[in-house]
Design an enzyme around this catalytic site. Structure first.
Site, PDB file in Angstrom:
ATOM      1  N   ARG A  48       0.862  -1.123   0.115  1.00  0.00           N
ATOM      2  CA  ARG A  48      -0.267   0.151   0.046  1.00  0.00           C
ATOM      3  C   ARG A  48       1.080   1.230   0.112  1.00  0.00           C
ATOM      4  O   ARG A  48       1.877   1.445   0.913  1.00  0.00           O
ATOM      5  CB  ARG A  48      -1.033  -0.031   1.366  1.00  0.00           C
TER       6      ARG A  48
ATOM      7  N   CYS B  34       1.000  -7.990  12.127  1.00  0.00           N
ATOM      8  CA  CYS B  34       1.704  -8.133  13.406  1.00  0.00           C
ATOM      9  C   CYS B  34       0.974  -9.502  13.758  1.00  0.00           C
ATOM     10  O   CYS B  34       1.052  -9.749  15.055  1.00  0.00           O
ATOM     11  CB  CYS B  34       1.217  -6.939  14.347  1.00  0.00           C
ATOM     12  N   GLY B  35       0.653 -10.223  12.875  1.00  0.00           N
ATOM     13  CA  GLY B  35       0.297 -11.562  13.281  1.00  0.00           C
ATOM     14  C   GLY B  35      -1.227 -11.931  13.553  1.00  0.00           C
ATOM     15  O   GLY B  35      -1.728 -12.822  14.042  1.00  0.00           O
ATOM     16  N   LYS B  36      -2.169 -10.960  12.747  1.00  0.00           N
ATOM     17  CA  LYS B  36      -3.462 -10.945  13.144  1.00  0.00           C
ATOM     18  C   LYS B  36      -4.105 -12.376  12.299  1.00  0.00           C
ATOM     19  O   LYS B  36      -4.718 -13.150  13.232  1.00  0.00           O
ATOM     20  CB  LYS B  36      -4.177 -10.066  12.312  1.00  0.00           C
TER      21      LYS B  36
ATOM     22  N   ASN C  32       6.272  -8.722   1.795  1.00  0.00           N
ATOM     23  CA  ASN C  32       4.908  -8.138   1.775  1.00  0.00           C
ATOM     24  C   ASN C  32       4.107  -9.213   0.704  1.00  0.00           C
ATOM     25  O   ASN C  32       3.028  -8.839   0.371  1.00  0.00           O
ATOM     26  CB  ASN C  32       4.501  -6.706   1.502  1.00  0.00           C
ATOM     27  N   SER C  33       4.779 -10.334   0.377  1.00  0.00           N
ATOM     28  CA  SER C  33       4.035 -11.105  -0.594  1.00  0.00           C
ATOM     29  C   SER C  33       2.865 -11.720   0.101  1.00  0.00           C
ATOM     30  O   SER C  33       2.871 -12.069   1.296  1.00  0.00           O
ATOM     31  CB  SER C  33       5.192 -12.382  -1.316  1.00  0.00           C
ATOM     32  N   ARG C  34       2.057 -12.167  -0.980  1.00  0.00           N
ATOM     33  CA  ARG C  34       0.720 -12.422  -0.068  1.00  0.00           C
ATOM     34  C   ARG C  34       0.108 -13.902  -0.770  1.00  0.00           C
ATOM     35  O   ARG C  34       0.193 -14.302  -1.944  1.00  0.00           O
ATOM     36  CB  ARG C  34      -0.419 -11.603  -0.443  1.00  0.00           C
TER      37      ARG C  34
ATOM     38  N   TYR D 191       2.094 -17.044  19.087  1.00  0.00           N
ATOM     39  CA  TYR D 191       1.517 -17.881  18.391  1.00  0.00           C
ATOM     40  C   TYR D 191       0.521 -18.791  19.187  1.00  0.00           C
ATOM     41  O   TYR D 191      -0.259 -18.037  19.859  1.00  0.00           O
ATOM     42  CB  TYR D 191       2.313 -18.906  17.650  1.00  0.00           C
TER      43      TYR D 191
ATOM     44  N   ASN E 169      -0.454 -17.663  22.874  1.00  0.00           N
ATOM     45  CA  ASN E 169      -1.203 -16.486  22.983  1.00  0.00           C
ATOM     46  C   ASN E 169      -2.676 -16.973  23.506  1.00  0.00           C
ATOM     47  O   ASN E 169      -3.468 -15.958  24.060  1.00  0.00           O
ATOM     48  CB  ASN E 169      -1.524 -15.605  21.820  1.00  0.00           C
TER      49      ASN E 169
HETATM   50  O1  O2Y Z   1      -2.015  -4.014   0.144  1.00  0.00           O
HETATM   51  C1  O2Y Z   1      -1.142  -4.705   0.769  1.00  0.00           C
HETATM   52  O2  O2Y Z   1      -0.031  -4.548   0.523  1.00  0.00           O
HETATM   53  C2  O2Y Z   1      -1.758  -5.523   1.506  1.00  0.00           C
HETATM   54  S1  O2Y Z   1      -2.222  -4.737   2.924  1.00  0.00           S
HETATM   55  C3  O2Y Z   1      -2.949  -5.694   4.101  1.00  0.00           C
HETATM   56  C4  O2Y Z   1      -3.595  -6.914   3.322  1.00  0.00           C
HETATM   57  C5  O2Y Z   1      -4.096  -7.885   4.128  1.00  0.00           C
HETATM   58  C6  O2Y Z   1      -4.493  -7.556   5.357  1.00  0.00           C
HETATM   59  N1  O2Y Z   1      -4.039  -6.380   5.965  1.00  0.00           N
HETATM   60  C7  O2Y Z   1      -3.455  -5.612   5.508  1.00  0.00           C
HETATM   61  C8  O2Y Z   1      -2.825  -4.341   5.978  1.00  0.00           C
HETATM   62  O3  O2Y Z   1      -2.119  -3.416   5.434  1.00  0.00           O
HETATM   63  O4  O2Y Z   1      -3.353  -4.127   7.007  1.00  0.00           O
HETATM   64 MN    MN Z   2      -4.994  -5.298   7.989  1.00  0.00          MN
END
Ligand code: O2Y
Ligand code: MN
Length: 596
Positions: free
Chosen positions: A71, A251-253, A374-376, A500, A503
């Site tokens: 982002r 942060c590990g959500k 930040n790979s997803r 983990y 918690n």
């Molecule tokens: O656009 C991105 O890099 C992903 S950001 C993201 C994706 C899933 C859940 N949370 C977030 C965040 O930035 O909080």
């Molecule tokens: Mn998020």
């Protein structure tokens, strides 16, 4: 061909096509047949690569432009007529300037492309929590991700009928140049315009843009809350209690949302249920409690660090029907990432499209990254082994506790219970955390992140705090508010808490407090667990670690007040009196002038 009976929607689509000039316009119907057709098209055009069908059935690989991997908060704006309505924590542009600037980039941006029209619902179609959006995009990657992350197609259009309200979400990847990138929110027009990015929160407009920024604006007007929170169900002895938890990005959500009870607590027979991993919409229920709904239908989780030790449920969730973005693509058509599952492939192509082998160095002699930090993965929520039977319940789930958290090496104890709603709002408003890779910026820097919503509050942060205070008055049986910190370190920089699954020990104490049980000590900053109140069965903490984890250092907290004062000063006269009162009361308690 999908039949749209909504004249305003049709007119908006026509008007947009005139600006963007796509080759064709395609209305998504959400069918399975459509998914297969679009996936084939995305593969043919090089946007997706199918993975090994045996190991990863129905999965695809994708790579974004290397300049477009997170982002971009500095290019994200709230466009309101009155600058004050965006407040001191948002970038602001007037709607006139916003539309004019972005229109330049949208102009003819879809030449040679298809314009996808995606009717989508945030929340189960027809639930009292839900909101409808329509995203127009020229990205087939976005279209396919939206199918996973939201409910799309015919049923949504039917719900919209001939005149239903919807958020107009316009997106074009255009030339994916940072200079032509803008993520604009027009809350007064229920409109989002995003151009120049094709990644994550910048482009999947249902997520951060609608479900947080626009929804938070609507929530304030309509008397509910749109929050950056996971929703977790904890079942014991046939009864399930639910909590929400807000942590800054990455942060590990997702890990907490899919937690597995630790060995030492197994004998208690806990079952953990995942309702959501990122966003919660909360409303007061007919029983006077706060109820929560996950508006999303999928997980867009961070890949690096996800493995069957840290999050076995995520690993099981992503083995089929998943899109992987910016991870390593093995030559054997598998995927891998740092701190991932098992051994890496013998060779492959990294997130930048460069040839990669284990141990390979980059041009500076550093290990060459396989996956971007930040790979997803984008995976359907329904595939999660712990998905709650209530995750699509139109009424949501009742919330016992709200948990805030930040990533702090020092200061904040493992867990803290606030002294009441207003103090809880103070605690949430002062959350601070070390920055992670989910957004562009300096990793590690501490920044204030109120309610973990700093980049996502769609209006003036002072009004947002005031709305939280007002909500406390509107909830006859409010949840208790807590703060946790899994990231406290010792003098040698070693994490004190294993995190983990463990918690759950903290969540167990939190729930006991909500039931009026659970022993606690009162400190100037709130209640912390009494000695022996946390069940540490089977956990071998270093000697003295628990004391350090729960230690409240008055000098450090007094110092922290300076940071809070500086942050609150930015709010000017928008700072609610209830919060300045909380600040003063805490200051006095820290001086020891009033009984803690
Ligand atoms: O656009 C991105 O890099 C992903 S950001 C993201 C994706 C899933 C859940 N949370 C977030 C965040 O930035 O909080
Ligand atoms: Mn998020």
């Amino acid at each position: 061909m999908i039949d749209c009976k909504h004249e305003k929607l049709k007119a908006w689509v026509d008007e947009t096509a005139k600006i963007c000039e796509p080759d064709q316009v395609y209305w998504m119907d959400g069918s399975e047949e459509e998914r297969i057709r679009l996936e084939k098209r995305a593969v043919a055009r090089g946007f997706l690569i199918p993975l090994d069908e045996e190991k990863y059935p129905g999965c695809f690989y994708s790579r974004s432009n290397p300049n477009d991997v997170a982002r971009t908060e500095h290019l994200t704006f709230i466009c309101t007529n009155n600058k004050e309505d965006a407040g001191p924590t948002n970038n602001w542009m007037s709607p006139k300037d916003g539309y004019a600037k972005a229109q330049e980039f949208f102009h003819q941006s879809m030449h040679g492309r298809t314009m996808y029209v995606i009717p989508f619902s945030m929340g189960p179609v027809g639930s009292p929590f839900s909101k409808i959006g329509v995203e127009i995009t020229d990205s087939i990657y976005v279209a396919l991700n939206m199918r996973i992350m939201t409910r799309v197609g015919k049923s949504v259009l039917e719900k919209l009928g001939t005149g239903g309200e919807f958020t107009k979400c316009l997106h074009s990847r255009a030339d994916v140049a940072v200079e032509h990138r803008l993520i604009l929110h027009f809350p007064e027009d229920n409109t989002i315009w995003s151009v120049g990015s094709a990644y994550g929160g910048n482009a999947l407009l249902g997520k951060k843009c609608l479900a947080l920024r626009i929804a938070s604006w609507q929530a304030r007007k309509e008397g509910w809350l749109a929050e950056h929170m996971l929703i977790l169900g904890i079942e014991k002895d046939g009864k399930t209690e639910y909590v929400t938890a807000a942590f800054p990005s990455a942060c590990g959500k997702t890990n907490l949302a899919m937690l597995i009870p630790p060995e030492g607590l197994k004998h208690k027979g806990y079952k953990i249920w995942t309702v959501g991993d990122d966003i919660a919409w909360l409303r007061v229920g007919p029983d006077g409690r706060l109820w929560a709904c996950n508006p999303e239908a999928g997980f867009f989780g961070v890949a690096p660090g996800t493995n069957s030790k840290t999050n076995p449920n995520a690993i099981k969730t992503i083995h089929k029907n998943t899109i992987f973005t910016n991870v390593l693509l093995g030559d054997d058509l598998t995927v891998w990432w740092e701190d991932g599952e098992g051994a890496p492939p013998v060779s492959g192509t990294n997130w930048q499209g460069k040839p990669w082998k284990p141990g390979k160095k980059d041009e500076n002699g550093n290990p060459m990254q396989a996956a971007h930090p930040n790979s997803r993965f984008t995976a359907p929520a329904g595939q999660c082994p712990t998905i709650s039977p209530k995750w699509e319940d139109p009424q949501g789930v009742p919330i016992s506790a709200i948990i805030f958290g930040g990533r702090r090496q020092r200061l904040a104890p493992l867990v803290l219970e606030s002294l009441g709603w207003d103090h809880g709002v103070y605690v949430g408003s002062t959350v601070a955390s070390e920055r992670t890779a989910a957004a562009v910026g300096k990793v590690g820097e501490v920044r204030r992140d109120p309610m973990a919503m700093l980049p996502f509050i769609g209006y003036n942060v002072g009004d947002y705090f005031a709305h939280w205070i007002e909500m406390g008055k509107a909830i006859p049986k409010p949840p208790k508010i807590f703060h946790v910190n899994w990231f406290r370190k010792d003098e040698k920089g070693k994490f004190l808490w294993p995190g983990y699954g463990d918690n759950l020990r903290v969540v167990e104490w939190i729930l006991s407090r909500c039931r009026g049980e659970g022993k606690a000590d009162k400190t100037p900053i709130g209640f912390v667990p009494a000695k022996d109140a946390l069940d540490l069965n089977g956990l071998n903490l270093a000697p003295g670690a628990m004391e350090k984890l729960l230690e409240v250092k008055t000098e450090e907290w007094t110092e922290e007040l300076e940071g809070v004062k500086e942050f609150y000063a930015k709010l000017g006269d928008k700072l609610p009196e209830a919060l300045s009162d909380q600040f003063k009361a805490l200051k006095e308690r820290l001086k020891g002038k009033v009984a803690a």
